[in-house]
Design an enzyme around this catalytic site. Structure first.
Site, PDB file in Angstrom:
ATOM      1  CE  LYS A  16      28.590   9.019  27.121  1.00 54.65           C
ATOM      2  NZ  LYS A  16      29.954   9.311  26.700  1.00 54.65           N
ATOM      3  CG  HIS A  32      20.256  35.804  25.682  1.00 57.19           C
ATOM      4  ND1 HIS A  32      21.623  35.766  25.528  1.00 57.19           N
ATOM      5  CD2 HIS A  32      19.746  35.264  24.546  1.00 57.19           C
ATOM      6  CE1 HIS A  32      21.910  35.222  24.346  1.00 57.19           C
ATOM      7  NE2 HIS A  32      20.801  34.913  23.736  1.00 57.19           N
ATOM      8  NE  ARG A  85      18.930  33.637  15.932  1.00 55.30           N
ATOM      9  CZ  ARG A  85      18.200  33.460  14.842  1.00 55.30           C
ATOM     10  NH1 ARG A  85      18.290  34.286  13.846  1.00 55.30           N
ATOM     11  NH2 ARG A  85      17.344  32.458  14.756  1.00 55.30           N
ATOM     12  CB  THR A  86      23.386  32.403  20.955  1.00 56.01           C
ATOM     13  OG1 THR A  86      22.130  33.076  20.899  1.00 56.01           O
ATOM     14  CG2 THR A  86      24.215  32.996  22.067  1.00 56.01           C
ATOM     15  NE  ARG A 101      21.240  30.042  25.148  1.00 54.34           N
ATOM     16  CZ  ARG A 101      20.740  30.315  23.929  1.00 54.34           C
ATOM     17  NH1 ARG A 101      20.055  29.410  23.272  1.00 54.34           N
ATOM     18  NH2 ARG A 101      20.933  31.495  23.389  1.00 54.34           N
TER      19      ARG A 101
END
Lengths: 431, 315
Positions: B91, B141, B63-64, B113
């Site tokens: 890695k 958020h 969604r975001t 995020r």
């Protein structure tokens, strides 16, 4: 320490030695590695090197009973050489180092290696602390007797707690054969879990997992109960909460053989620092920076004698290890090169404790915790001396540290008070 | 739309906690004026033409991430999506190294995020590019809280004076923290409720009221915001079973009768139907859940627009 050093006369300073209840203008003569004379006035003579200590404080050599020298195994963080050099630069003549090396200091060959390195460099005395359990695994006792035979002065699984109550009970019993204390890193791992800072309003604001004060308290309470039955000697490392302090205070009143230490950072900073620095990993250590009420309680504990020693928990890490997300950074900060300025500036100058009490907490106090043969300027005792200027202004500059580490939350702090010189075994240490 | 009383001057949007009410107002008003773009036949304006935005998603998000990407495209920015799987991070590259490498390609904005609180702050300190926090662990958020506020304002005409109940796993929610800050700054009253095992220590010091039953929390509420319950919390001593959770804190049409008759139901998604919210509530007339998603694009356009303007002037 090789050839006999030249006699040294320390002249004209303010000598403060809490072990002898001395605070005044005294001269001090050091000969053949020991204190030979302490008097109001000592005349110099041919062949004596004189140090003019006017304006300086002359103290028994400072002792830090909680450092991580990282050798063997983590020489990229620190070595016996760099760690003891940092000690000397910070005014310390003795350090006791923890066992969480690789291999773990759970056998006498590691004890021997540490002592040989300390001897080779000669910056400061090193008193190794062996592990309680083999491999720090918390399962079976390490060869404590052999380590003590090789020079270990105490045992601790520091970095980890002894979670198993039965093992702790047995360690307290077994250590009595050797007259050494058992040092606990008091942390209930179920309660601290994934925590990275003190649990409270700030951890809630920042969304970071908290370590409740109770994680320390339940462990201290448990150990004090075990101690009542086992006897022996018990020392709480880096005590950080008001409630743990109170438990120790009550146990001492009952005559329990318990001692404890507090770190300079728990005396100066609180969990607010994590938010104020916007998640700086230099504010991440165990135990975590606690609340303001805990901090104030600790200062009271210094003043009323409940706390026996200030110890830094000097924990060097490589810069890259700290240059990561807060959750990913290792716990721990440096201490050896900031302890004295912090304590003078934040505890003595504001009048929270006297200069004499501070020196007690950094000399005879820690020496008594671990039964060390230092921490006093009584004639006949080792000639370990620290000279410091309580008024010299310093700015903490990690780039100038002798330690390999740069991990400190005190970078840029302007503080009043700094070490000028250390003397170990009658020999002036050049850092 | 009222005249903005402040100018945007921040390089980064890291959280709501540091914003003033005037800055929040500015973002919401900017979003209102940009929302009209999606109703045009050609849903695109050249505002960010020639700007590069990197979407750096270290945690799965549909969604975001889609919302940011659509917002960027509507503003004509060039976008680069970078997700953790298959990347250098897997890695063993550090966050700082990853970011410095991206920095070398001269992006204007980085949307991040990350599962760890403070990760966007670490980047913001080190990078010239502006940084937008798209969710950092259980910390903040901010664009979610902004789109929630935008949605409430659209439905209720105001934020001040409203009672907003937020229900669920308060401890692990970044949405709740950003919403608490935003709603209180804008004059709303916030009540939180959830199992005591998922209520973080000291939450009341953030100024909210704490309720321990759903009924108490939603009584006379204007807005009921349900939080996602992460199913893996079950068995970690947070609550014994989904069934018991739903009995205590699940929102049903019956229980909703305690809220105001015109109360709206919100959820930041993704929803667990039958866990924290009954399907008939999620799909019912009170629900504004899909409006939240729609408004997310406008709000993110506003944030991108304001931050890219700052960057322009800094040059």
């Amino acid at each position: 320490m090789a050839a006999t050093p030249k006699p040294i006369l320390i002249h004209g300073g303010r000598l403060v030695d809490p072990s002898q209840r001395l605070d005044g203008r005294y001269d001090l003569l050091l000969e053949e590695g020991v204190v030979s004379k302490l008097d109001e006035r000592i005349e110099s003579r041919e062949g004596i090197e004189t140090i003019d200590a006017a304006g300086l404080v002359v103290s028994p050599g400072l002792i830090d009973i909680h450092v991580h020298l990282r050798e063997p195994g983590f020489e990229y963080k620190e070595t016996v050489a760099t760690g003891t050099r940092a000690a000397a630069a910070g005014g310390f003549t003795s350090v006791a180092c923890m066992a969480n090396t690789d291999p773990v200091h759970d056998n006498r060959s590691v004890t021997g290696h540490i002592l040989a390195e300390a001897e080779r460099w000669g910056y400061a005395r090193v008193f190794p602390i062996g592990a309680i359990s083999k491999g720090l695994l918390g399962e079976e006792l390490a060869e404590i007797g052999e380590m003590v035979g090789a020079g270990a002065v105490a045992v601790s699984d520091d970095g980890k707690p002894v979670m198993n109550s039965e093992l702790m009970r047995r360690a307290l019993l077994y250590a009595q054969h050797f007259g050494i204390p058992v040092i606990q890193h008091a942390e209930d791992l179920y309660l601290s879990a994934q925590g990275v800072m003190h649990e409270g309003e700030i951890s809630t604001r920042l969304g970071l997992a908290g370590i409740p004060g109770s994680a320390e308290d339940v462990m201290v309470a448990r150990d004090l109960i075990l101690l009542e039955d086992s006897g022996g000697r018990y020392h709480v490392a880096h005590l950080s909460t008001a409630r743990s302090l109170d438990l120790v205070r009550q146990a001492k009143r009952k005559g329990s053989p318990v001692t404890c230490e507090a770190t300079p950072h728990h005396l100066v900073l609180t969990d607010r620092e994590v938010a104020a620095t916007s998640f700086s990993t230099q504010t991440k250590m165990k135990p975590p920076l606690r609340s303001e009420s805990d901090r104030l309680a600790l200062i009271e504990g210094l003043a009323d004698g409940t706390i026996d020693a200030i110890a830094s928990d000097h924990a060097p890490h490589h810069a890259d290890e700290k240059d990561v997300e807060f959750n990913c950074a290792p716990f721990g900060i440096l201490g050896l090169e900031t302890t004295l300025p912090l304590c003078l500036d934040r505890l003595v100058h504001p009048g929270l404790i006297t200069l004499s009490r501070l020196i007690e907490l950094l000399t005879i106090g820690p020496a008594r915790c671990l039964n060390l043969p230092v921490g006093t300027l009584a004639p006949g005792k080792p000639a370990d001396v620290t000279l410091f200027d309580p008024d010299r202004e310093v700015t903490i500059d990690p780039e100038a540290f002798r330690s390999k580490g740069r991990n400190t939350p005190f970078s840029g702090w302007k503080l009043r008070g700094a070490a000028v010189e250390t003397i170990v075994g009658g020999r002036r240490v050049v850092v | 739309m009222s005249e903005p009383t402040v100018r945007w001057s921040r390089k980064d949007l890291l959280g709501i906690a540091d914003l003033s009410a005037a800055e929040i107002q500015l973002i919401l008003d900017t979003a209102s004026s940009l929302q009209e773009i999606e109703r045009r036949p050609i849903k695109k304006v050249p505002t960010m033409r020639g700007k590069t935005v990197v979407n750096l998603f270290f945690e799965a998000s549909t969604r975001t991430r889609s919302s940011f990407e659509i917002a960027e495209k509507r503003l004509s920015a060039d976008t680069l999506n970078f997700s953790a799987s298959g990347s250098a991070l897997e890695k063993g590259e550090s966050l700082i190294d990853t970011a410095l490498n991206l920095q070398a390609m001269a992006p204007d904005l980085i949307v991040i995020r990350h599962k760890h609180p403070g990760a966007p702050h670490l980047l913001a300190r080190r990078l010239r590019a502006g940084v937008i926090n798209a969710g950092d662990g259980a910390h903040e958020h901010p664009t979610q809280a902004l789109l929630d506020a935008f949605t409430i304002r659209q439905r209720k005409g105001r934020l001040a004076g409203l009672k907003v109940a937020i229900i669920g796993d308060i401890e692990h929610s970044r949405v709740v923290r950003s919403n608490i800050h935003l709603l209180q700054k804008m004059g709303a009253r916030v009540v939180v409720a959830g199992p005591r095992t998922l209520m973080p220590v000291g939450i009341e010091k953030l100024g909210v009221e704490v309720a321990h039953t759903l009924d108490e929390a939603i009584a006379d509420a204007d807005v009921v915001m349900m939080l996602r319950i992460q199913l893996e919390r079950q068995g970690r001593m947070a609550f014994p079973s989904i069934r018991e959770y739903f009995q205590m804190f699940g929102l049903t049409a019956q229980r909703l009768l305690r809220a105001k008759p015109d109360a709206i139901i919100m959820h930041p998604g993704p929803m667990n139907r039958g866990v924290e919210i009954a399907s008939d509530v999620a799909d019912g007339p009170w629900s504004v859940i899909l409006e939240q998603v729609a408004n997310g694009v406008a709000v993110r356009m506003a944030v991108l627009y304001l931050l890219s303007g700052v960057h322009e002037e800094a040059r």
